[in-house]
Design a protein around this motif. Structure first.
Motif, PDB file in Angstrom:
ATOM      1  N   LEU A  99      42.534  35.619  42.921  1.00  0.00           N
ATOM      2  CA  LEU A  99      42.063  36.838  43.588  1.00  0.00           C
ATOM      3  C   LEU A  99      41.249  36.543  44.843  1.00  0.00           C
ATOM      4  O   LEU A  99      41.511  37.147  45.902  1.00  0.00           O
ATOM      5  CB  LEU A  99      41.263  37.695  42.600  1.00  0.00           C
ATOM      6  CG  LEU A  99      40.867  39.089  43.095  1.00  0.00           C
ATOM      7  CD1 LEU A  99      42.099  39.918  43.458  1.00  0.00           C
ATOM      8  CD2 LEU A  99      40.043  39.814  42.032  1.00  0.00           C
ATOM      9  N   PRO A 100      40.245  35.629  44.821  1.00  0.00           N
ATOM     10  CA  PRO A 100      39.529  35.327  46.064  1.00  0.00           C
ATOM     11  C   PRO A 100      40.434  34.768  47.155  1.00  0.00           C
ATOM     12  O   PRO A 100      40.216  35.035  48.344  1.00  0.00           O
ATOM     13  CB  PRO A 100      38.488  34.292  45.632  1.00  0.00           C
ATOM     14  CG  PRO A 100      38.302  34.538  44.165  1.00  0.00           C
ATOM     15  CD  PRO A 100      39.657  34.921  43.670  1.00  0.00           C
ATOM     16  N   ARG A 101      41.438  34.003  46.758  1.00  0.00           N
ATOM     17  CA  ARG A 101      42.365  33.458  47.748  1.00  0.00           C
ATOM     18  C   ARG A 101      43.228  34.556  48.358  1.00  0.00           C
ATOM     19  O   ARG A 101      43.684  34.437  49.492  1.00  0.00           O
ATOM     20  CB  ARG A 101      43.252  32.384  47.106  1.00  0.00           C
ATOM     21  CG  ARG A 101      42.524  31.067  46.828  1.00  0.00           C
ATOM     22  CD  ARG A 101      43.363  30.154  45.944  1.00  0.00           C
ATOM     23  NE  ARG A 101      42.856  28.791  45.892  1.00  0.00           N
ATOM     24  CZ  ARG A 101      41.851  28.387  45.133  1.00  0.00           C
ATOM     25  NH1 ARG A 101      41.227  29.267  44.351  1.00  0.00           N
ATOM     26  NH2 ARG A 101      41.461  27.136  45.134  1.00  0.00           N
ATOM     27  N   ALA A 102      43.471  35.612  47.597  1.00  0.00           N
ATOM     28  CA  ALA A 102      44.335  36.689  48.076  1.00  0.00           C
ATOM     29  C   ALA A 102      43.603  37.675  48.975  1.00  0.00           C
ATOM     30  O   ALA A 102      44.149  38.126  49.983  1.00  0.00           O
ATOM     31  CB  ALA A 102      44.943  37.429  46.881  1.00  0.00           C
ATOM     32  N   ILE A 103      42.357  38.026  48.625  1.00  0.00           N
ATOM     33  CA  ILE A 103      41.678  39.106  49.348  1.00  0.00           C
ATOM     34  C   ILE A 103      40.309  38.719  49.889  1.00  0.00           C
ATOM     35  O   ILE A 103      39.630  39.556  50.485  1.00  0.00           O
ATOM     36  CB  ILE A 103      41.544  40.363  48.465  1.00  0.00           C
ATOM     37  CG1 ILE A 103      40.657  40.099  47.247  1.00  0.00           C
ATOM     38  CG2 ILE A 103      42.915  40.867  48.039  1.00  0.00           C
ATOM     39  CD1 ILE A 103      40.373  41.348  46.420  1.00  0.00           C
ATOM     40  N   GLY A 104      39.897  37.476  49.711  1.00  0.00           N
ATOM     41  CA  GLY A 104      38.591  37.052  50.182  1.00  0.00           C
ATOM     42  C   GLY A 104      37.541  37.121  49.081  1.00  0.00           C
ATOM     43  O   GLY A 104      37.650  37.918  48.154  1.00  0.00           O
ATOM     44  N   MET A 105      36.522  36.300  49.203  1.00  0.00           N
ATOM     45  CA  MET A 105      35.542  36.148  48.137  1.00  0.00           C
ATOM     46  C   MET A 105      34.755  37.423  47.861  1.00  0.00           C
ATOM     47  O   MET A 105      34.570  37.827  46.704  1.00  0.00           O
ATOM     48  CB  MET A 105      34.586  35.004  48.479  1.00  0.00           C
ATOM     49  CG  MET A 105      33.556  34.722  47.402  1.00  0.00           C
ATOM     50  SD  MET A 105      34.326  34.195  45.842  1.00  0.00           S
ATOM     51  CE  MET A 105      34.811  32.511  46.287  1.00  0.00           C
ATOM     52  N   LEU A 106      34.255  38.093  48.903  1.00  0.00           N
ATOM     53  CA  LEU A 106      33.405  39.257  48.682  1.00  0.00           C
ATOM     54  C   LEU A 106      34.167  40.390  48.003  1.00  0.00           C
ATOM     55  O   LEU A 106      33.672  41.017  47.061  1.00  0.00           O
ATOM     56  CB  LEU A 106      32.801  39.727  49.998  1.00  0.00           C
ATOM     57  CG  LEU A 106      31.736  38.812  50.606  1.00  0.00           C
ATOM     58  CD1 LEU A 106      31.251  39.373  51.935  1.00  0.00           C
ATOM     59  CD2 LEU A 106      30.565  38.629  49.645  1.00  0.00           C
ATOM     60  N   ARG A 107      35.355  40.680  48.472  1.00  0.00           N
ATOM     61  CA  ARG A 107      36.144  41.751  47.855  1.00  0.00           C
ATOM     62  C   ARG A 107      36.544  41.377  46.431  1.00  0.00           C
ATOM     63  O   ARG A 107      36.555  42.226  45.536  1.00  0.00           O
ATOM     64  CB  ARG A 107      37.375  42.055  48.699  1.00  0.00           C
ATOM     65  CG  ARG A 107      37.061  42.867  49.951  1.00  0.00           C
ATOM     66  CD  ARG A 107      38.293  43.119  50.783  1.00  0.00           C
ATOM     67  NE  ARG A 107      38.067  44.187  51.753  1.00  0.00           N
ATOM     68  CZ  ARG A 107      38.960  44.580  52.646  1.00  0.00           C
ATOM     69  NH1 ARG A 107      40.140  43.994  52.691  1.00  0.00           N
ATOM     70  NH2 ARG A 107      38.677  45.560  53.482  1.00  0.00           N
ATOM     71  N   ALA A 108      36.869  40.110  46.231  1.00  0.00           N
ATOM     72  CA  ALA A 108      37.240  39.662  44.891  1.00  0.00           C
ATOM     73  C   ALA A 108      36.061  39.820  43.936  1.00  0.00           C
ATOM     74  O   ALA A 108      36.214  40.309  42.804  1.00  0.00           O
ATOM     75  CB  ALA A 108      37.714  38.213  44.920  1.00  0.00           C
ATOM     76  N   LYS A 109      34.883  39.404  44.379  1.00  0.00           N
ATOM     77  CA  LYS A 109      33.703  39.531  43.528  1.00  0.00           C
ATOM     78  C   LYS A 109      33.401  40.999  43.214  1.00  0.00           C
ATOM     79  O   LYS A 109      32.999  41.342  42.094  1.00  0.00           O
ATOM     80  CB  LYS A 109      32.498  38.880  44.184  1.00  0.00           C
ATOM     81  CG  LYS A 109      32.482  37.361  44.076  1.00  0.00           C
ATOM     82  CD  LYS A 109      31.217  36.792  44.693  1.00  0.00           C
ATOM     83  CE  LYS A 109      31.166  35.275  44.526  1.00  0.00           C
ATOM     84  NZ  LYS A 109      29.961  34.693  45.156  1.00  0.00           N
TER      85      LYS A 109
END
Length: 262
Positions: free
Chosen positions: A151-161
């Motif tokens: 998920l972080p690789r797909a949409i970025g760390m902040l949005r994933a978190k």
């Protein structure tokens, strides 16, 4: 078409449709379903005539995630729970590493394990009414089938978190805006849109599709310098050994549609 207890596998000329088929339970990804999916992915991979796979769910859900009752039993048996996680890991990795193009067609709810299945696919079409999210923490759970890494690789760390920590579901349009899905279509057009995308890909070089997926996936496992070097090596091998590479150039020069190897 072949059917198991929890899934259906349908062959359509050069592509396959893989359907999660327990609509009454919102298509849970329990251990039995995961093992059926794992076997189906292996069967598809062995078919040289198949280049693409559409993965979808029956009814009002793509997949609402795991079977909570099943998890309660698995938690009481650590060895079995470990085996379940390994099967889930293997199945999703097989999709991600497959030579086939996997297209997720998201109908309705796609949460937790459903999101992890989505993330392993190459392209994602969502119906307008779809709701997508992680959802694990809403019930004190954690993603254990790659969600915390993909998920972080797909949409970025902040949005994933945010998705992981809040458990919020987002609309199809919101998911598209954050880069979680590639297309959003009216509900009634989901199946047709998936078939149209398969047809569009079907005009491409099969070897080229496999190569493009392989090159893109290098970013998941290599640093930039290594990936750039591997790209050079791979493209050199592709251009000098794959007939489609030369055929494409000749067709462009002759102003005709390429006659790629099928």
């Amino acid at each position: 078409m072949s059917s198991e207890a929890n899934i259906e596998l349908e062959w359509n000329d050069s592509w396959a449709r893989l359907t999660l088929a327990r609509a009454d339970k919102l298509n849970p990804l329990d251990w039995a379903t995961v093992r059926e999916l794992k076997a189906a992915v292996a069967t598809i991979e062995a078919r040289a005539d198949i280049f693409a796979v559409v993965v979808t769910g029956r009814g009002r859900s793509f997949s609402a995630g795991g079977d909570l009752d099943g998890y309660i039993h698995l938690y009481k048996n650590p060895d079995k729970f470990s085996a379940f996680l390994e099967d889930f890991f293997d199945m999703l990795n097989a999709i991600e590493a497959s030579s086939k193009i996997y297209i997720a067609a998201i109908n309705g709810v796609c949460v937790a394990g459903g999101l992890e299945l989505l993330l392993a696919c190459d392209l994602v079409i969502a119906a307008e009414s779809a709701k997508i999210g992680d959802g694990h923490l809403n019930f004190g759970q954690l993603p254990g089938a790659g969600g915390s890494q993909r998920l972080p690789r797909a949409i970025g760390m902040l949005r994933a978190k945010k998705l992981m920590l809040t458990g919020d579901l987002v609309s199809a349009i919101e998911a598209w805006d954050m880069g979680l899905v590639t297309d959003v279509v009216p509900d009634a057009e989901l199946d047709a849109a998936a078939a149209a995308l398969v047809a569009k890909l079907g005009d491409k070089s099969r070897a080229g599709l496999r190569g493009a997926k392989h090159l893109a996936n290098l970013t998941l496992t290599t640093d930039l310098a290594t990936g750039l070097r591997q790209e050079i090596d791979f493209v050199h091998r592709y251009a000098t050994t794959e007939p489609d590479a030369t055929e494409g150039l000749i067709a462009f020069k002759e102003k005709r549609k390429p006659a790629f190897v099928r």
